[in-house]
Design a protein around this motif. Structure first.
Motif, PDB file in Angstrom:
ATOM      1  N   HIS A 102       0.865  -1.190   0.000  1.00  0.00           N
ATOM      2  CA  HIS A 102       0.000   0.000   0.000  1.00  0.00           C
ATOM      3  C   HIS A 102       0.898   1.235   0.000  1.00  0.00           C
ATOM      4  O   HIS A 102       1.951   1.238   0.630  1.00  0.00           O
ATOM      5  N   LYS A 104       0.514   4.079   1.435  1.00  0.00           N
ATOM      6  CA  LYS A 104       0.523   4.880   2.662  1.00  0.00           C
ATOM      7  C   LYS A 104       1.246   4.168   3.808  1.00  0.00           C
ATOM      8  O   LYS A 104       1.055   2.963   4.021  1.00  0.00           O
ATOM      9  N   GLU A 105       2.029   4.925   4.528  1.00  0.00           N
ATOM     10  CA  GLU A 105       2.798   4.358   5.642  1.00  0.00           C
ATOM     11  C   GLU A 105       1.863   3.991   6.790  1.00  0.00           C
ATOM     12  O   GLU A 105       1.023   4.797   7.188  1.00  0.00           O
ATOM     13  N   GLY A 106       2.013   2.771   7.268  1.00  0.00           N
ATOM     14  CA  GLY A 106       1.170   2.322   8.379  1.00  0.00           C
ATOM     15  C   GLY A 106      -0.043   1.525   7.925  1.00  0.00           C
ATOM     16  O   GLY A 106      -0.769   0.982   8.760  1.00  0.00           O
ATOM     17  N   ALA A 107      -0.263   1.448   6.614  1.00  0.00           N
ATOM     18  CA  ALA A 107      -1.426   0.701   6.119  1.00  0.00           C
ATOM     19  C   ALA A 107      -1.343  -0.771   6.515  1.00  0.00           C
ATOM     20  O   ALA A 107      -2.364  -1.419   6.774  1.00  0.00           O
ATOM     21  N   HIS A 127       7.761   3.183   4.612  1.00  0.00           N
ATOM     22  CA  HIS A 127       7.879   2.740   5.993  1.00  0.00           C
ATOM     23  C   HIS A 127       8.657   1.431   6.118  1.00  0.00           C
ATOM     24  O   HIS A 127       9.834   1.458   6.473  1.00  0.00           O
ATOM     25  N   CYS A 128       8.045   0.305   5.843  1.00  0.00           N
ATOM     26  CA  CYS A 128       8.723  -0.997   6.025  1.00  0.00           C
ATOM     27  C   CYS A 128       8.514  -1.906   4.815  1.00  0.00           C
ATOM     28  O   CYS A 128       7.502  -1.814   4.124  1.00  0.00           O
ATOM     29  N   PHE A 160      15.064   8.211   2.292  1.00  0.00           N
ATOM     30  CA  PHE A 160      13.742   7.633   2.038  1.00  0.00           C
ATOM     31  C   PHE A 160      13.794   6.116   1.848  1.00  0.00           C
ATOM     32  O   PHE A 160      12.759   5.465   1.807  1.00  0.00           O
ATOM     33  N   TYR A 192      16.759   9.732  13.360  1.00  0.00           N
ATOM     34  CA  TYR A 192      16.112   8.779  14.261  1.00  0.00           C
ATOM     35  C   TYR A 192      16.653   7.361  14.066  1.00  0.00           C
ATOM     36  O   TYR A 192      16.627   6.565  14.987  1.00  0.00           O
ATOM     37  N   ARG A 230       9.329   9.228  -4.009  1.00  0.00           N
ATOM     38  CA  ARG A 230       9.436   9.719  -2.634  1.00  0.00           C
ATOM     39  C   ARG A 230       9.674  11.231  -2.555  1.00  0.00           C
ATOM     40  O   ARG A 230       9.728  11.796  -1.483  1.00  0.00           O
ATOM     41  N   PHE A 231       9.875  11.862  -3.724  1.00  0.00           N
ATOM     42  CA  PHE A 231      10.135  13.304  -3.724  1.00  0.00           C
ATOM     43  C   PHE A 231       8.865  14.092  -3.997  1.00  0.00           C
ATOM     44  O   PHE A 231       8.053  13.696  -4.835  1.00  0.00           O
ATOM     45  N   PHE A 232       8.703  15.202  -3.303  1.00  0.00           N
ATOM     46  CA  PHE A 232       7.591  16.091  -3.608  1.00  0.00           C
ATOM     47  C   PHE A 232       7.960  16.994  -4.783  1.00  0.00           C
ATOM     48  O   PHE A 232       7.111  17.471  -5.500  1.00  0.00           O
TER      49      PHE A 232
ATOM     50  N   ARG B 105       2.280  11.233   4.412  1.00  0.00           N
ATOM     51  CA  ARG B 105       2.289   9.897   3.814  1.00  0.00           C
ATOM     52  C   ARG B 105       1.629   8.851   4.715  1.00  0.00           C
ATOM     53  O   ARG B 105       1.568   7.681   4.367  1.00  0.00           O
ATOM     54  N   ILE B 107      -1.131   6.658   6.704  1.00  0.00           N
ATOM     55  CA  ILE B 107      -2.468   6.131   6.380  1.00  0.00           C
ATOM     56  C   ILE B 107      -3.568   6.928   7.091  1.00  0.00           C
ATOM     57  O   ILE B 107      -4.682   7.044   6.579  1.00  0.00           O
ATOM     58  N   TYR B 129       1.360   3.953  13.420  1.00  0.00           N
ATOM     59  CA  TYR B 129       1.205   3.493  12.034  1.00  0.00           C
ATOM     60  C   TYR B 129       2.465   3.756  11.216  1.00  0.00           C
ATOM     61  O   TYR B 129       3.057   2.841  10.669  1.00  0.00           O
ATOM     62  N   CYS B 130       2.878   5.016  11.133  1.00  0.00           N
ATOM     63  CA  CYS B 130       3.985   5.350  10.225  1.00  0.00           C
ATOM     64  C   CYS B 130       5.296   5.619  10.961  1.00  0.00           C
ATOM     65  O   CYS B 130       6.329   5.784  10.331  1.00  0.00           O
TER      66      CYS B 130
END
Lengths: 307, 135
Positions: A102, A104-107, A127-128, A160, A192, A230-232, B105, B107, B129-130
């Protein structure tokens, strides 16, 4: 219900177990040809993917199972505004295990929380992407024989690049790991990751913009693509996209036993001529990815009581 | 409202100076009908300066919100003019529905029904989530 969102959801012992399982599959594929007979994998890819999707599908077919796919997000219920949670609750009724990508990150976490079958994250935005890291780990293990005392050069988009962050985290669990972080200033490894992973675990690392000067010290060179998506700003992407190109000439500066890895797809960051170099391992990574996905599917189906 | 002597209510004391208004907003006191006194930059032996919030009603507060904004604050419950309970706070390990993830970005940006949820990590709160940092 056990799902895999991040490679860190797996303990070191479980990684060892998956690697041993993958090695056994490589050794004797016939033994596994019917393991997932009458089981179904649902592949839900909400953004374009070639290799990951085909790898999951090939993995399930080689285990004797079946695959049901959502053709593409544009023609699915997602295009009608259905939530990830509702899609997953529905698809859970049809299949034994789900692989989902997906944008979106966290989906993937949303999916795992709503599924009644195991979910494997096949990439959730930046994300992962845990099964890519599993492919990377099997490649390192097969090529280097061990995870210990390795100096790993990470080159390209370290900001990214989700595979880079996951590999950093996964390899930080092994003794003697060192990192050389090679990137343009704008695409340095996020603080981080440096603070939360490398410094926290006292992993030695250096940061540089110089690829050629770093090669002589490396056991592994992990190249990455500068990812347009990943770039805007397109302008920023164009300025950075050709920052590093690995050529035959540069490979002459590298140790004889250094291996070159890349999560693929590549654009131009590794010259095609490097493919002939025996140190180029990126297509082996692709094959190793399939074996690790097979091992992971078996593990999760067993844990879910479906095998 | 006599801010010196609440009969039945709650006094949130020892709030680090400058965080009082944020706390008022997150607790929804800025839009509630309750009688609320916000006292800013009061001299404090311990903190130098502090903020205090007095609420003239014995209503329950989400202690996770107060612990998130300032775990050093204290919550004093007053009944019949007497201090009956002094609550110590900790930073909540999980923070649900208090702050929103700002990562475009994530969700949660496209699925409005999803609750915003943060986990306390070594370097502060991160979206479950992210994993983007709160703030």
């Amino acid at each position: 219900m056990r799902s895999i969102i991040d490679v860190m959801d797996l303990s070191v012992e479980e990684l060892d177990e998956l690697i041993a399982s993958a090695e056994d599959i490589i050794e004797d594929p016939d033994k596994y040809a019917e393991v997932c007979r009458r089981k179904k994998l649902g592949t839900l890819f909400f953004e374009p993917s070639t290799r990951t999707r085909m790898s999951f599908e090939a993995a399930m077919y080689e285990l004797g199972g079946h695959v049901i796919s959502m053709s593409e997000a544009g023609s699915s219920s997602a295009a009608k505004g259905e939530s990830v949670a509702d899609t997953i609750k529905t698809v859970s009724n049809y299949v034994d295990i789900i692989a989902m990508r997906h944008p979106k990150e966290g989906a993937a976490l949303v999916a795992a929380r709503n599924a009644s079958v195991p979910v494997i994250n096949a990439g959730d935005g930046g994300h992962c992407h845990p099964t890519q890291t599993l492919a990377d780990l099997l490649t390192i293990h097969r090529e280097k024989g061990s995870f210990e005392n390795l100096t790993i050069g990470l080159c390209g988009d370290l900001k990214f690049g989700r595979t880079v962050h996951s590999l950093c985290t996964a390899m930080s669990r092994y003794a003697g790991t060192k990192f050389v972080l090679i990137s343009p200033e704008e695409l340095k490894l996020p603080s981080y990751v440096k603070k939360g992973v490398l410094r926290k675990k006292d992993i030695p690392y250096t940061q540089t913009t110089d690829l050629e000067g770093s090669l002589k010290d490396l056991d592994i060179l992990y190249m990455t693509r500068i990812q347009r998506e990943r770039f805007f700003s397109e302008e920023e992407y164009l300025r950075l996209k050709d920052s590093y190109i690995l050529t035959e000439e540069k490979m002459k500066l590298a140790p004889e036993k250094m291996i070159v890895m890349h999560p693929l797809p590549r654009v131009n960051e590794i010259s095609v001529s490097v493919d002939e170099d025996p140190r180029a391992c990126y297509f082996k990574q692709v094959l190793n990815g399939k074996y690790m996905r097979m091992a992971l599917i078996i593990k999760l189906l067993k844990e879910a009581g479906r095998l | 409202m006599n801010i010196d002597s609440i009969q039945n209510g709650v006094v949130i004391d020892h709030i680090s100076a400058g965080k009082g208004m944020e706390l008022v907003r997150l607790l929804g006191l800025d839009t509630s009908d309750l009688s609320v006194a916000i006292i800013k930059n009061v001299h404090s032996e311990k903190l130098g300066k502090k903020d205090i919030i007095k609420v003239d009603a014995d209503v329950p507060f989400n202690l996770d919100i107060i612990g998130f904004v300032d775990p050093e604050a204290t919550v004093n419950v007053i009944r019949n003019g007497v201090l009956v309970e002094k609550k110590k706070l900790t930073r909540p390990k999980i923070l649900k529905g208090v702050i929103h993830c700002k990562n475009p970005r994530c969700i949660t940006q496209v699925e409005q029904e999803l609750g915003h949820e943060f986990r306390l990590t070594d370097d502060g709160y991160r979206c479950v989530y992210c994993e983007a940092k709160a703030g």
